[in-house]
Design a protein around this motif. Structure first.
Motif, PDB file in Angstrom:
ATOM      1  N   GLU A  46       3.173 -21.092 -45.097  1.00 13.07           N
ATOM      2  CA  GLU A  46       2.647 -20.805 -46.439  1.00 13.07           C
ATOM      3  C   GLU A  46       2.508 -22.081 -47.269  1.00 13.07           C
ATOM      4  N   VAL A  51      -2.638 -23.856 -46.604  1.00 15.04           N
ATOM      5  CA  VAL A  51      -3.479 -22.795 -47.163  1.00 15.04           C
ATOM      6  C   VAL A  51      -4.807 -23.371 -47.657  1.00 15.04           C
ATOM      7  N   LEU A  80       0.283 -14.375 -44.238  1.00 20.22           N
ATOM      8  CA  LEU A  80      -0.707 -15.159 -44.981  1.00 20.22           C
ATOM      9  C   LEU A  80      -2.123 -14.579 -44.827  1.00 20.22           C
ATOM     10  N   SER A 111       5.854 -10.247 -49.353  1.00 20.54           N
ATOM     11  CA  SER A 111       4.678 -10.896 -49.952  1.00 20.54           C
ATOM     12  C   SER A 111       3.534  -9.897 -50.144  1.00 20.54           C
TER      13      SER A 111
END
Ligand SMILES: C[S@@+](CC[C@H](N)C(=O)[O-])C[C@H]1O[C@@H](n2cnc3c(N)ncnc32)[C@H](O)[C@@H]1O
Length: 216
Positions: A46, A51, A80, A111
């Motif tokens: 992450e 990203v 993600l 998340s």
């Protein structure tokens, strides 16, 4: 002044050398004995630099994700790509995240809840050879930086074909610095042997993306 520049250059070169040496060692280990990315390093998945360089929305666009799809994220890790997929499939879509490691799934669960998309996602604690989906259920399967961690890749690809509808897509992405990096030619050969047909590939400075169709 020249001395300081030399010292900094030496330091930078040593750092690069140490990284390359470490990466080569990890790759050799993973090649001999493929194993899951350790959950202790989950923060790296992450990391903002990752990203930014491997934008999940752009990646899923390349894989062909559209609203309303049923999507499988094999080796979902911290979620993600699962999170972005859940946004992109919309209210009528569904995303299945599969991972071998319970600790990764727990992070993904948190998340997804924080992102407000958990109701569109099912997380499954299982492996790649026995996916918890019915035959011909999914419109798209994504495998991001995961294939190299799976010891029996033909078995995993056959199982992916089982759960994908005829004509559905498989998107494979891998990062060049990934310790379990799999050469694009190897992925293509294995995917075609399993019955997928290539729709094309692209690459950037840090990764490649390949898209296949399930030629059932
Ligand atoms: C490098 S991480 C990538 C996670 C995520 N796809 C991403 O790119 O952020 C690979 C993930 O695949 C999972 N994995 C490895 N082998 C697997 C297998 N045989 N079945 C299911 N998951 C697996 C690992 O536990 C790990 O979470």
């Amino acid at each position: 002044m020249a001395g300081i520049v030399d010292a900094l250059a030496n330091l930078a070169l040593s750092g690069v050398g140490a990284f390359v040496g470490f990466n080569v060692t990890l790759r050799a280990q993973n090649h001999l004995q493929p194993h899951p990315f350790p959950w202790r390093f989950a923060d790296l998945l992450e990391h903002p630099w990752r990203v930014q360089a491997l934008d999940p929305g752009q990646t899923l666009d390349i894989h062909g994700l559209t609203a309303g799809m049923t999507v499988l994220d094999l080796g979902c890790g911290t979620g993600l790509f699962t999170r972005t997929a859940a946004h992109m499939v919309g209210e009528n879509g569904r995303v299945h995240g599969v991972d071998l490691q319970a600790a990764m799934l727990e992070r993904a669960r948190r998340s997804l809840a924080e992102a407000g998309v958990f109701e569109r996602v099912a997380l499954h604690h299982c492996g790649a050879y026995d996916l918890p989906l019915a035959d011909d259920e999914a419109d798209l399967a994504i495998v991001v930086s995961t294939l190299g961690e799976i010891p029996d890749k033909p078995a995993a690809l056959n199982e992916l074909r089982r759960v994908l509808k005829p004509g559905a897509r498989l998107g494979v992405t891998d990062e060049f610095y990934n310790p379990s990096f799999t050469m694009p030619g190897t992925v293509r050969r294995l995917a075609e042997e399993a019955g997928f047909r290539s729709l094309g590939s692209t690459s950037t400075a840090i990764c490649y993306h390949q898209v296949y169709i399930n030629a059932k």
